[in-house]
Design a protein around this motif. Structure first.
Motif, short mmCIF file in Angstrom:
data_model
loop_
_atom_site.label_atom_id
_atom_site.label_comp_id
_atom_site.label_asym_id
_atom_site.label_seq_id
_atom_site.Cartn_x
_atom_site.Cartn_y
_atom_site.Cartn_z
N UNK A 179 45.72 44.21 28.07
CA UNK A 179 45.37 42.83 27.76
C UNK A 179 46.42 41.85 28.27
N UNK A 180 47.61 42.31 28.58
CA UNK A 180 48.53 41.49 29.37
C UNK A 180 48.06 41.44 30.82
N UNK A 181 47.73 42.62 31.35
CA UNK A 181 47.42 42.73 32.78
C UNK A 181 46.13 42.03 33.15
N UNK A 182 45.12 42.01 32.25
CA UNK A 182 43.84 41.43 32.65
C UNK A 182 43.95 39.93 32.95
N UNK A 183 44.67 39.19 32.11
CA UNK A 183 44.80 37.75 32.36
C UNK A 183 45.73 37.47 33.53
N UNK A 184 46.76 38.30 33.70
CA UNK A 184 47.67 38.11 34.85
C UNK A 184 46.95 38.41 36.17
N UNK A 185 46.07 39.41 36.16
CA UNK A 185 45.30 39.71 37.36
C UNK A 185 44.33 38.57 37.68
N UNK A 186 43.66 38.07 36.66
CA UNK A 186 42.73 36.95 36.85
C UNK A 186 43.45 35.74 37.43
N UNK A 187 44.63 35.46 36.91
CA UNK A 187 45.38 34.30 37.40
C UNK A 187 45.87 34.53 38.84
N UNK A 188 46.35 35.73 39.12
CA UNK A 188 46.85 36.04 40.47
C UNK A 188 45.75 35.90 41.51
N UNK A 189 44.50 36.14 41.12
CA UNK A 189 43.40 36.05 42.08
C UNK A 189 43.18 34.64 42.58
N UNK A 193 44.65 35.94 47.51
CA UNK A 193 45.27 37.08 48.19
C UNK A 193 44.92 38.36 47.43
N UNK A 194 44.50 39.42 48.12
CA UNK A 194 44.04 40.62 47.41
C UNK A 194 45.16 41.49 46.85
N UNK A 195 46.35 41.47 47.45
CA UNK A 195 47.36 42.45 47.05
C UNK A 195 47.73 42.37 45.57
N UNK A 196 48.04 41.19 44.99
CA UNK A 196 48.38 41.18 43.57
C UNK A 196 47.20 41.58 42.67
N UNK A 197 45.98 41.34 43.16
CA UNK A 197 44.79 41.74 42.39
C UNK A 197 44.71 43.26 42.29
#
Length: 832
Positions: A179-189, A193-197
């Motif tokens: 649940x930390x990673x899901x919001x950070x992934x959404x924001x990084x998108x 750029x695909x790499x952080x996703x």
């Protein structure tokens, strides 16, 4: 979340009252036999000598040296490696928590976490209630039957609780980091750029994998190193039973919960023609909670239990089948060093692969998300194989005739390669690039949902054939190698080889868990993006550019999140056959432990392990029946729960006058999911519990046939269902991402196929793994109870008890359908 917490507490209290009534009946029956056993032990003068797992004595590990290092010292250094692995996971945890995230997305992920936390607390209380059933058997067996002193029985009980705590703890950790990673992934998108996703979900998965394996191995090393040798065997069994109980309960309940929510949410796309994860849909928060409850909690607990139980199976085999204490020590140390090296190999491979992926994709605007994940699996497999041969050469160069070091390494390699080969075969049937998955789309275009479903069933059946052949070939190679000199050290060397294959399956444990955990993060990230309604926030693009220094690209972000979700679906699918494969192959080793006890070390009654012995044949038939009951019972809980969820959502969704669903409506859907998850889990667990007691008491060789049967039927049923579901899931993803046909008739057909596949892949199939292992482990205790009762009181007494327990099991079989079926009631009133 206090309202939903109160509602779930009421559900828990109701379940508790029902469980208490069943518990009173069970205690009365078990204590009748317990009193008999206690009287026998008191009058016989010496009591039962103990057999099988109760008599396992771990030899002094310091009696052997490896490359000049004392065995105990070597394993003490293993504890250091476990601590470093734990720190590796925690460092990644902190890094993810500190990544940038927009407030709107953080709020959604924290809401998901709070809902998950309430659910997990409720499940924890329920698991402790179920532990009472297991505790009674442990006290009866070790206390009344074997006359262990009270302190020793309490230690065994304590380790069963530690096993539960381990499964439960890693599950909680998995929820928190995801649940930390899901919001950070959404924001990084948002940067486009695909790499952080890709990188953020994999970081979260590696954190879970490294922590999970390190904690599990640390606990097992502590038993091996610090518990007296005559206590260690029973403590390992208690620990493994606790792990299995926790994993089975969390897997079953999580699988039911997540698919109720998923189906309830997905069907709204067809009914109201709304987009994926529409914030106005009150089922979406429950769906996000379910992604974690089913696809994070379940696999984390399941993985923890899988690695523990496979290790316990091999320890039991070595102590039962190898007579020479010096050889026992060498094999035990060797196996645990292999387990330690899996942590090193996985961490090293991840860092190398991440560096290569970053160099290739860091500035790219497009990437194949599956490619670096595949590379990681193969790299880890090859590194693990190299470490296996090198460590074996250093540790056991003189074992046996001096050639066994490479022969044992080759057997493990069969399993390690399986951990990479099986995912490749799974991708043939479930990847978005798969011809089978594209066949589902083609069928659906002209034939609608009907032909889509038939094509998915075809893919699942073909996958079961090919994966079965792969497993047979690899196990056959292991068997062939075992015939060259292994028989001089032990009885039944082929069984040891099969156990080592299961061990090799797990040779890259943290990475297997990591790619499995990748999926729930990618799924949730897409949901968090939609639920945050970030596109509708005034001047959000300007504020992000000023605060974070990049230009927002909403359309690219949505495309990347959807495409990455397809990769997550594929790799969730690849981990399932690996885990179910270890359950089956590992169960073979554990069943052998029971056979050794029943046949007095393979010297008596071997003719009863034959189709010519009718009870054995009848046991084989019964196991298949139970697997098909379990499939139906778990899907019935999903069906009824989803009906109630859909009924409520359709009555309460607001599309015209709101931008988000009300929190109270979302909580109500979560409550419905939890209600049916607990009902389903309660009926399933008690059926398994009482069936195991009944069949073990009925006739021991009937029970052996039963255990073999549930393992084999379970293997093929699980693989078929998991891969059919994966094909349907990614067929929908092709329509959404590649064809851009959301809202079309084709999309509706693939959504329906996906909702059929949901309980296939994420409920029934995945829960067979812990159910098989729990039944086998619990059967170790139950079958010795049956043997002793039959010897002392006669076959009639154990047969009567078996009949009573069977009747109790059929009560819960009946409840799993007739008490769970859809009742036509007055329509749910809409909240105004």
């Amino acid at each position: 979340m206090s309202e939903v917490g109160l509602a779930l507490s009421r559900l828990h209290a109701g379940a508790g009252r029902r469980a208490a009534l069943v518990l009173l009946v069970a205690m009365a029956l078990i204590l009748v036999s317990g009193g008999t056993l206690g009287a026998f032990a008191a009058t016989s003068g010496s009591g039962h000598a103990g057999g099988g797992e109760a008599s396992l004595i771990v030899p002094d590990l310091g009696q052997a040296s490896f490359a000049g290092v004392n065995g105990r010292t070597l394993l003490l250094w293993g504890l250091v490696v476990c601590v470093l692995g734990l720190l590796f996971g925690l460092v990644i945890f902190v890094q993810l928590r500190n990544l940038p995230v927009h407030q709107s997305m953080r709020e959604i992920s924290e809401l998901i976490y709070e809902t998950c936390k309430t659910y997990l607390i409720t499940q924890g209380k329920f698991i402790l209630l179920l532990e009472v059933f297991i505790g009674i058997i442990i006290v009866l067996y070790f206390g009344a039957l074997l006359k262990f002193e009270a302190v020793k029985v309490l230690i065994i009980l304590a380790f069963s609780l530690i096993g539960i705590a381990g499964s439960y703890g890693v599950a909680w950790f998995g929820i928190r980091i995801n649940t930390y990673a899901n919001s950070r992934t959404a924001f990084a998108s948002l940067e486009g750029k695909p790499f952080p996703v890709y990188a953020i979900p994999l970081k979260a998965g590696m954190s879970i994998g490294m922590l999970l394996i390190s904690v599990e191995l640390f606990l097992m090393l502590c038993i091996l190193l610090f518990i007296p040798g005559d206590y260690a065997g029973p403590c390992f069994i208690g620990f493994a039973i606790g792990e299995s109980l926790g994993a089975a309960a969390l897997r079953i309940a999580g699988g039911i919960f997540t698919k109720i929510a998923d189906i309830g949410s997905d069907l709204m796309k067809i009914v109201f023609n709304i987009k994926e994860d529409d914030a106005r849909n009150p089922g979406v928060i429950a769906d996000c909670t379910g992604d974690n409850a089913g696809d994070s909690v379940g696999p984390s607990a399941d993985g923890f239990e899988t690695y523990g139980v496979t290790g316990v199976a091999l320890i039991s085999f070595i102590l039962l089948a190898v007579k020479e204490p010096g050889v026992q020590v060498q094999l035990l140390i060797w196996i645990f060093i292999m387990r330690i090296l899996m942590i090193v190999a996985s961490g090293f491979s991840y860092l190398i692969n991440e560096g290569l992926a970053r160099a290739r994709y860091a500035t790219a605007t497009r990437m194949n998300f599956e490619a670096p994940l595949t590379n990681l699996v193969w790299l880890t497999s090859l590194v693990s194989v190299a470490m296996t041969y090198a460590a074996s050469y250093l540790l056991i160069p003189n074992l046996g005739d001096g050639t066994l070091w490479w022969k044992l390494s080759s057997v493990i390699t069969c399993g390690t390669l399986a951990g990479a080969i099986i995912p490749e075969f799974v991708k043939v049937f479930t990847s978005t690039e798969s011809r089978h998955v594209r066949e589902v789309v083609t069928s659906a275009r002209e034939g609608g949902a009907s032909l889509a479903i038939l094509s998915g069933l075809t893919a699942g059946n073909f996958s079961a054939y090919w994966l079965g052949i792969v497993v047979v070939i690899l196990m056959g190679l292991a068997y062939g190698i075992s015939t060259f000199g292994l028989g001089a050290l032990m009885v039944a060397p082929a069984v040891f080889a099969f156990g080592l294959v299961a061990f090799g399956f797990l040779g890259m444990g943290p990475v297997t868990i990591a790619v499995d955990s990748y999926g729930p993060v990618t799924d949730n990230a897409q949901s968090v993006f939609e639920l945050s309604v970030i596109e509708q926030i005034p001047n959000v693009a300007t504020s992000i550019r000023q605060e974070y220094g990049f230009t927002v690209d909403f359309e690219a972000a949505k495309h990347l999140l959807e495409e990455n979700d397809g990769a997550g679906n594929t790799f969730k699918a690849t981990a399932k056959p690996v885990l179910i494969g270890t359950a089956v192959v590992g169960a073979t080793t554990m069943i052998f432990s029971i056979i050794v006890v029943l046949t007095s070390g393979l010297t008596q009654n071997l003719d009863k392990l034959s189709l010519l012995h009718p009870p054995f044949l009848l046991g084989l038939i019964t196991g298949g029946a139970v697997i098909y009951w379990f499939t139906g019972a778990s899907m019935q809980a999903v069906t009824t729960g989803a009906y109630r969820a859909v009924e409520f959502i359709k009555a309460n969704i607001r599309l015209e006058d709101s931008t988000k669903a009300s929190v109270s409506d979302s909580k109500r859907v979560v409550e419905i999911c939890t209600q049916y998850a607990q009902k389903g889990m309660f009926n399933i667990f008690l059926t398994v519990f009482f069936s195991t007691l009944a069949f073990a008491l009925l006739e021991p060789y009937f029970f052996i046939g039963y255990l073999i049967s549930i393992a084999l039927f379970g293997l093929y049923q699980a693989v078929f269902m998991a891969n059919a579901g994966g094909a349907w899931d990614n067929a929908k993803k092709i329509v959404e991402v590649e064809l851009k046909e959301k809202g079309s008739a084709l999309h509706a057909a693939t959504v329906i196929g996906d909702t059929v596949g949901d309980p296939f892949k994420d409920t029934s199939s995945v829960a067979m793994n812990p159910v098989i292992k729990f039944t086998t482990l619990f059967g170790l205790l139950a079958v010795e109870l049956g043997v002793t009762l039959t010897a002392e009181r006669g076959p009639w007494f154990s047969s009567v008890l078996a009949a009573v327990f069977f009747v109790l099991s059929t009560v819960f079989v009946w409840r799993s359908f007739y008490a769970m079926r859809i009742q036509v009631e007055a329509p749910v009133a809409a909240h105004r």
